[in-house]
Write an enzyme that holds these catalytic residues in place. Structure first.
Site, mmCIF file in Angstrom:
data_model
loop_
_atom_site.group_PDB
_atom_site.id
_atom_site.type_symbol
_atom_site.label_atom_id
_atom_site.label_comp_id
_atom_site.label_asym_id
_atom_site.label_seq_id
_atom_site.Cartn_x
_atom_site.Cartn_y
_atom_site.Cartn_z
ATOM 1 N N SER A 253 0.855 -1.182 0.000
ATOM 2 C CA SER A 253 0.000 0.000 0.000
ATOM 3 C C SER A 253 0.893 1.236 0.000
ATOM 4 O O SER A 253 2.121 1.121 0.012
ATOM 5 C CB SER A 253 -0.883 0.006 1.238
ATOM 6 N N LYS A 254 0.248 2.384 0.022
ATOM 7 C CA LYS A 254 1.004 3.648 -0.029
ATOM 8 C C LYS A 254 2.041 3.745 1.087
ATOM 9 O O LYS A 254 3.066 4.391 0.939
ATOM 10 C CB LYS A 254 0.038 4.833 0.059
#
Ligand code: GLU
Length: 489
Positions: A253-254
């Protein structure tokens, strides 16, 4: 066999590396077979989240990575249109066919009623599947709902007590109990199909032979299989490629850094390197090597060696691979890649004189072995551009407080000013001469001079930096950095 594969992104946001990996595996698989086709279909049925901009980004990223498609949006083909929103009539006709055959039915339940049923089932620890309220409505009930103004969805009548089976190239033989599926919506009340229905209709009508996609979709596949059967379509071969995890083994994810292809492009990663890295996310070569050109990937890639277990996105590995590809670039190519970053950081305004460009090219030559990707140029740019170095930090200040420092610096300044040709080859011997004349160790010469000239304890070749900065600015820098030191008493 004429292989037909597809990449079918939903244009709902940045184009993730996971999507690029799916596209790449399809593309590589297709390249193995003569007459194969790689189709690009845009699944734009999510009217709220889809955008043209996102579609353009996806196409631009695929092109940048070198993953050209030979059928689909923009290029056309025999099985179009290739945007799902242009295929609504096709879905509606087939949904109607299923209704006519009793394999699907109108469902008048409202979203609120469905949600309430779901919650109640969950409270009782039961599977939250539709309980079949509208499965057998009488014409009177239908008339009543219509009169109330309810807009029906179309729900698929999932056959009960069946084993739903399919072959997966990565996971082997898969089988599910159809009772766990429940009757599911295939057309929403607004006449737009849901993903599971549209994807089956399209893959079948587009004659897709192999559906290679991310593991996230594995749980959708049983629904798709029952739809294939109801529509009398033959099943493609499926391949669900593993999830991509961050280094901490949680879903990528980010938090793990850049996740979109565009971000890597902007940071100055090379498309060949990213492709090489993405290929190794899930696929492992049988050869003892990690660097594969595109032709080599086409040659070596095989779905037989795509792993079931999750792939770990290791940024250090990507950086290493990118650095290997950067080694093949000229100083000019690296400089050109660095310039937009230098402009953005306001080191330069974009127009460089011939002389400045030559200096920058030489600077690139000095620092290039330290770079994994172009944006890292900025970590080194102050060595070239910052004429006001400051010496800070206990360790650095301690180095500068050594007794011999003033004489080392004076000796260097004198020798530098006496040089006719100020290049690294002529500067390098000065350091040696100072160690000899002052009878000090190399470290006692290099460390304080590097600090005085750059403000840093470590870095690329000092003689090279002195060369590109030039005598005048080097002397200014030394004066500036010495003045930044705390007064010793
Ligand atoms: N539009 C779907 C997605 O982007 C496609 C999934 C599939 O390949 O079937 O996730």
């Amino acid at each position: 066999m004429d292989v037909r594969v597809r990449f079918a992104p939903s244009p709902t946001g940045p184009f993730h590396i996971g999507g690029a990996r799916s596209a790449l595996f399809n593309w590589l698989f297709a390249k193995k077979y003569p007459n194969s086709k790689f189709v690009l279909r845009i699944e734009d049925t999510d009217r709220v989240r889809s955008s043209k901009e996102s579609e353009e980004n996806i196409k631009a990223a695929l092109k940048w990575l070198g993953l050209d498609w030979n059928e689909g949006v923009d290029v056309g083909g025999d099985y179009g249109p290739y945007h799902q929103m242009e295929r609504l009539d096709i879905y509606r006709k087939l949904a109607q066919k299923l209704i006519d055959e009793g394999k699907a039915y109108y469902c008048y339940c409202t979203p609120e009623e469905i949600a309430a049923e779901r919650e109640a089932l969950l409270r009782e620890n039961k599977m939250p599947i539709y309980q079949g309220h509208c499965r057998h409505l009488t014409p009177e009930q239908i008339a009543k709902y219509e009169a109330e103004g309810r807009k029906p969805t179309v729900r698929f009548r999932t056959p009960l007590n069946q084993t739903v089976e399919f072959e997966d190239m990565v996971r082997g033989h898969m089988s599910f109990d159809s009772n766990g599926i429940g009757d599911f919506v295939i057309m929403k009340a607004d006449g737009i199909p849901v993903y599971n229905f549209a994807v089956v209709v399209d893959d079948a009508l587009m004659k897709i032979t192999h559906v290679i996609r991310a593991e996230e979709h594995l749980s959708n596949t049983p629904r798709q299989v029952v739809l294939y059967q109801a529509l009398n379509f033959s099943l493609p071969t499926f391949a669900h490629i593993s999830l991509i995890l961050g280094k901490d083994h949680t879903k990528m994810s980010k938090r793990h850094g850049a996740t979109s292809v565009a971000q890597y492009k902007d940071l100055g990663y090379l498309p060949e390197a990213l492709v090489n890295f993405l290929a190794l996310l899930g696929w492992s070569s049988q050869e003892e090597k990690e660097i594969f050109s595109l032709p080599e990937l086409i040659e070596s890639f095989s779905m037989d060696h795509v792993a079931k277990n999750p792939a770990v996105f290791d940024i250090d590995k990507l950086n290493w691979i990118n650095a290997q590809y950067m080694k093949k670039l000229s100083n000019h190519q690296i400089t050109v890649m660095a310039i937009p970053h230098l402009v953005e950081a306001k080191y330069i305004d974009g127009t460089l004189s011939r002389e400045q460009m030559d200096k920058l090219l030489r600077f690139t030559e000095i620092i290039r072995d330290h770079l994994s990707y172009a944006a890292q140029y900025l970590d080194y740019a102050p060595l070239f551009f910052d004429d006001k170095p400051i010496i800070s930090g206990e360790e650095a200040i301690a180095v500068m407080q050594e007794e011999t420092v003033p004489s080392v610096i004076e000796a260097f300044k004198t020798a530098l000013q006496a040089l006719d040709i100020v290049d690294a080859a002529h500067i390098q011997p000065i350091f040696k001469q100072i160690t000899k004349s002052l009878k000090v160790k190399g470290k006692a010469v290099y460390m304080p001079l590097r600090l005085a000239i750059t403000g840093q304890m470590h870095g690329p070749d000092l003689a090279g930096i002195v060369e590109v900065v030039g005598t005048e600015r080097v002397l200014q820098r030394i004066a500036h950095s010495l003045a930044s030191l705390p007064a010793s008493n």
